[in-house]
Design a protein around this motif. Structure first.
Motif, PDB file in Angstrom:
ATOM      1  N   ARG A   8       0.918  -1.114  -0.078  1.00  0.00           N
ATOM      2  CA  ARG A   8       0.015   0.119  -0.153  1.00  0.00           C
ATOM      3  C   ARG A   8       0.794   1.295   0.033  1.00  0.00           C
ATOM      4  N   ALA A  28      -4.656   5.688  -8.144  1.00  0.00           N
ATOM      5  CA  ALA A  28      -4.516   5.687  -6.605  1.00  0.00           C
ATOM      6  C   ALA A  28      -5.463   4.577  -6.058  1.00  0.00           C
ATOM      7  N   ASN A  29      -6.658   3.988  -7.011  1.00  0.00           N
ATOM      8  CA  ASN A  29      -7.514   2.962  -6.679  1.00  0.00           C
ATOM      9  C   ASN A  29      -7.077   1.603  -6.677  1.00  0.00           C
ATOM     10  N   ALA A  30      -5.595   1.379  -6.933  1.00  0.00           N
ATOM     11  CA  ALA A  30      -5.129   0.141  -7.440  1.00  0.00           C
ATOM     12  C   ALA A  30      -5.188  -0.593  -6.158  1.00  0.00           C
ATOM     13  N   VAL A  31      -5.238  -1.986  -6.517  1.00  0.00           N
ATOM     14  CA  VAL A  31      -5.220  -3.122  -5.429  1.00  0.00           C
ATOM     15  C   VAL A  31      -4.438  -4.335  -6.020  1.00  0.00           C
ATOM     16  N   ARG A  68     -10.293  -0.774  -7.963  1.00  0.00           N
ATOM     17  CA  ARG A  68     -11.520  -0.882  -7.204  1.00  0.00           C
ATOM     18  C   ARG A  68     -12.619   0.265  -8.107  1.00  0.00           C
ATOM     19  N   LYS A  70     -16.066   2.357  -9.147  1.00  0.00           N
ATOM     20  CA  LYS A  70     -17.036   2.997  -8.273  1.00  0.00           C
ATOM     21  C   LYS A  70     -18.200   3.106  -9.502  1.00  0.00           C
ATOM     22  N   GLU A 123     -20.323 -10.156  -2.096  1.00  0.00           N
ATOM     23  CA  GLU A 123     -20.531  -9.602  -0.627  1.00  0.00           C
ATOM     24  C   GLU A 123     -19.237  -8.603  -0.701  1.00  0.00           C
TER      25      GLU A 123
ATOM     26  N   LEU B  56      -8.012  -2.298   4.753  1.00  0.00           N
ATOM     27  CA  LEU B  56      -7.614  -1.756   3.513  1.00  0.00           C
ATOM     28  C   LEU B  56      -8.387  -2.059   2.447  1.00  0.00           C
ATOM     29  N   ASP B  57      -8.990  -1.209   1.452  1.00  0.00           N
ATOM     30  CA  ASP B  57      -9.867  -1.555   0.302  1.00  0.00           C
ATOM     31  C   ASP B  57      -8.903  -1.633  -0.879  1.00  0.00           C
ATOM     32  N   SER B  58      -8.247  -0.490  -1.210  1.00  0.00           N
ATOM     33  CA  SER B  58      -7.398  -0.143  -2.115  1.00  0.00           C
ATOM     34  C   SER B  58      -6.210   0.994  -1.562  1.00  0.00           C
ATOM     35  N   ARG B  59      -5.266   1.266  -2.291  1.00  0.00           N
ATOM     36  CA  ARG B  59      -4.515   2.131  -1.744  1.00  0.00           C
ATOM     37  C   ARG B  59      -4.808   3.528  -1.631  1.00  0.00           C
ATOM     38  N   ALA B  60      -6.257   3.739  -1.937  1.00  0.00           N
ATOM     39  CA  ALA B  60      -6.704   4.957  -1.840  1.00  0.00           C
ATOM     40  C   ALA B  60      -7.936   4.890  -0.827  1.00  0.00           C
ATOM     41  N   TRP B  62     -10.390   2.533   2.426  1.00  0.00           N
ATOM     42  CA  TRP B  62     -10.535   1.578   3.434  1.00  0.00           C
ATOM     43  C   TRP B  62     -12.009   1.086   3.549  1.00  0.00           C
ATOM     44  N   THR B 111     -24.606  -6.465   4.411  1.00  0.00           N
ATOM     45  CA  THR B 111     -23.892  -7.858   3.797  1.00  0.00           C
ATOM     46  C   THR B 111     -24.034  -8.873   4.646  1.00  0.00           C
ATOM     47  N   ARG B 140     -21.541  -2.465   5.138  1.00  0.00           N
ATOM     48  CA  ARG B 140     -20.029  -2.270   4.669  1.00  0.00           C
ATOM     49  C   ARG B 140     -20.091  -1.095   3.755  1.00  0.00           C
ATOM     50  N   THR B 144     -12.897   6.791   1.063  1.00  0.00           N
ATOM     51  CA  THR B 144     -11.648   7.248   0.322  1.00  0.00           C
ATOM     52  C   THR B 144     -10.832   7.987   1.413  1.00  0.00           C
ATOM     53  N   ASN B 145      -9.504   7.695   1.474  1.00  0.00           N
ATOM     54  CA  ASN B 145      -8.663   8.544   2.165  1.00  0.00           C
ATOM     55  C   ASN B 145      -8.871   9.849   2.129  1.00  0.00           C
TER      56      ASN B 145
END
Lengths: 152, 146
Positions: A8, A28-31, A68, A70, A123, B56-60, B62, B111, B140, B144-145
């Motif tokens: 991260r 930024a939204n990379a996983v 991610r 949206k 989910e 953490l959900d992504s780098r940007a 939670w 959820t 859930r 975003t940060n």
């Protein structure tokens, strides 16, 4: 900060300008970003040795990352990546260990072709999975090779 | 409880109090059950934000999970099992109610639904002749940060 880092803490970029004068756009939204480097080997064995002898051949390079998704939100980064994937536009990627605007950030820089799919778990968050492969690219008539790039 | 947990709990309360359920009870948002165990008599309902987790959900961003507990309590009389069965059915009715809807007034998504039966606790059942049933809703929300 120096020392061990988490995924991260890394940064993934695409270049929206030229290789010679890049504009690095943060994804930024990379996983779960994963850079892969494969190498082929040729067999150069002979009776000279009891051991099989290999010689390095060509390098292959790939990149995969989740994005991610949206719904109903303006996301210019996703829009750009999606368009490049659908048009098969070679895109220079920078897989960095720090911000591109900070001197000393390092990582592989290479032109890639993008493709993507979309996972919709029941989910969990919807995730677009991008798969990238190094492709040939030219700028000003010269081939642009992948390199280990350090920002200045 | 955090501001978002309060918002979700309030949305659950509003939804429950607007619903047509088989038993008549007014739910209230609480930090702890408003009545002491020994004081509970008639059917009582409360909504408590029980827990909150962030991953953490992504780098940007939670992903936050919020556990919202809907509690139902009532003192039972002489026929404990029959009365408890009816109350257990009511708890299940509440759980089923939320399987087909997401409370309005919150962008968090439902959820998971758990049914909890703390009636094995001696203090509730043997000491106070109390039926307690809990429906735990897990919401859930990705944030975003900033």
């Amino acid at each position: 900060m120096a020392g061990e880092i988490l995924g991260r803490d890394c940064y993934l970029y695409y270049n929206s300008a030229t290789h010679a004068s890049p504009t690095w756009v943060l994804i930024a939204n990379a996983v779960d970003v994963s850079l892969s480097g494969d190498k082929n080997y040729g067999d150069v064995s002979s009776r000279v040795s009891a051991f099989k002898k290999n010689k390095a051949g060509l390098l292959d390079m790939g990149l995969s990352f989740g994005y991610r998704y949206k719904q109903g939100v303006t996301d210019s980064v996703f829009d750009a990546l999606r368009a490049k994937a659908l048009a098969s536009t070679p895109t220079e990627m920078f897989i960095a260990d720090g911000p591109s605007g900070t001197a000393g950030s390092e990582g592989i820089r290479a032109f890639m072709d993008l493709s993507f799919g979309r996972d919709e778990p029941l989910e969990d968050g919807v995730l677009c999975q991008f798969e990238c492969k190094h492709v040939v690219a030219y700028e000003s008539g010269s081939m642009v090779e992948p390199d280990w790039h350090t920002t200045t | 409880m955090s501001a978002m947990a309060r918002t979700i709990a309030a949305a659950v309360v509003a939804d429950l109090n607007a619903a047509t359920l088989s038993q008549s009870v007014v739910f209230e948002r609480e930090y702890v059950p408003r009545e002491a165990l020994e004081s509970v008599s008639d059917l009582a309902g409360g909504v408590i934000a029980a827990a909150e987790r962030a991953r953490l959900d992504s780098r940007a961003a939670w992903a936050h999970e919020y556990d919202i507990d809907i509690g139902v309590q009532k003192k039972f009389g002489s026929d404990a099992n029959t009365e408890s069965d009816a109350l257990a059915d009511f708890v299940e009715e509440i759980a089923d109610y939320f399987k087909t809807r997401n409370p309005s007034g919150t962008s968090a998504r439902l959820t998971a639904i758990d049914l909890l039966w703390p009636n094995g606790v001696d203090e509730h059942r043997t000491s106070y002749k109390l039926f307690t049933g809990v429906v735990r809703l897990t919401f859930r929300l990705v944030r975003t940060n900033s």
